[in-house]
Structure formats: structure tokens, C-alpha cells
Write a protein that holds these residues in place. Structure first.
Motif: not given
Length: 191
Positions: A120-121, A124-125, A128, A132-133, A135, A158-159, A162, A165
């Protein structure tokens, strides 16, 4: 839906589905066009009835290679998302899709679902500019409230901070999960 139609249920390797996909392109495309139109009409009806968001959930798409997805699925999935009003958030979710995420973004949807097998991290990068959904692994809900809280913290870490999300499991709630553990997860997310 195509696999259910062809195989009548779950499958380990989707041999009948892939056989049709690769051996009779005309039949495959005709079936996928019918499915795509039906799904688009169904989701549009849900939107007209007042839902605030819709999700296209493809739990078996991870059995495909990127080339198979690009050729046999992406155009049909894109047609579903293209038929939806852009003002309604649309989630695009699949399982086993770490090799397909860029193609799923290309296929459409305003939110990308990330299953529990994907980092997930990293997602996320990489994505960007996209909501996101995901996990958390749903099987952790069998482990007890402390394990659930720990896994929840890991997803949220992890997110980071941001925008865009949606916390979710990396797939659905599995049968037999204790209700108290689901409550612990909801509480942990809210905390």
C-alpha cells in the motif's frame, strides 16, 4: 462474471475461461460486451436511485497476465467506467492485481482498490493523484482485537496523511469472522 458464466463457480486456474478467451475471440468479445453493457446499466440505475458511489469488483482478474488484461479485459472495463457519470465516485477493485494496477488505472475509476497482497505504501507513492482504497488482510480479523488494531495501524501508517484514502479490507469479510473483531476494527479506524 465471465468466469461464473463459463465455469459456473470458482476456479483454481480458470482453464475454461482462458480457453474461450484465447480460442474464440468473437465469442469472448460478444460475451464481454453484453456483460459490460449490463453492468454499466446496473450501476447507472444504482446511481439514479441515489447511491453516492459505485464499485466495480473483479475478484478473479488477478489470474490474468498484464498482456491478457490489456487485450481481453481492459477495453470492456473501460466501457463500463466511460458509461458512468463522472460526478459519481467509481471504485475499481480487483484481487491479486499488483501486476495490473497501472492497467486498472488506465481502465478507469476515480478510486483504485488495493488488495492485501499489494504494498500500500508503494501504491500510495505511485498513484499520488488518485484516491486509493485498501488494504488490510481480512484473515487478520480471525486473530483477535489486538492483532486487528495492530494491522489497522500498519495500513494507516502506510498511507500516512495522504488525501483521498478509504480504509478497507483487501477483500471482503470472510465467513465466520467474530463480530467483536469487526467492531474492534471499526473502532480502531475511527480512533
Amino acid at each position: 462474471l465471465a468466469s461464473y458464466i463459463i465455469e459456473g463457480g470458482g476456479s483454481r486456474n480458470y482453464t475454461p475461461t482462458k480457453r474461450l478467451m484465447h480460442s474464440d475471440r468473437g465469442a469472448w468479445d460478444a460475451m464481454m460486451e453484453l456483460i459490460s453493457r449490463s453492468v454499466a446499466r446496473y450501476l447507472s440505475a444504482q446511481i439514479e436511485a441515489g447511491v453516492q458511489a459505485v464499485q466495480l469488483f473483479d475478484s478473479w482478474v488477478g489470474c490474468l497476465s498484464p498482456d491478457e488484461y490489456r487485450e481481453f479485459v481492459l477495453p470492456h472495463t473501460r466501457s463500463v467506467f466511460d458509461a458512468l457519470p463522472p460526478s459519481t465516485p467509481s471504485l475499481h477493485f480487483g484481487t491479486g492485481t499488483s501486476a495490473l494496477l497501472d492497467l486498472q488505472v488506465e481502465a478507469g475509476g476515480s478510486v483504485l482498490g488495493i488488495d492485501h497482497r499489494s504494498d500500500l505504501a508503494e501504491a500510495s507513492r505511485r498513484f499520488s493523484g488518485l484516491a486509493l482504497q485498501g488494504n488490510m488482510d481480512p484473515a487478520i480479523l480471525f486473530a483477535g482485537p489486538e492483532a486487528v488494531r495492530s494491522a489497522c495501524r500498519a495500513v494507516l501508517t502506510a498511507v500516512g496523511d495522504r488525501d483521498g484514502f478509504i480504509f478497507n479490507l483487501g477483500h471482503g469479510v470472510l465467513p465466520g469472522i467474530p463480530v467483536d473483531n469487526v467492531i474492534a476494527l471499526v473502532d480502531a479506524v475511527h480512533e
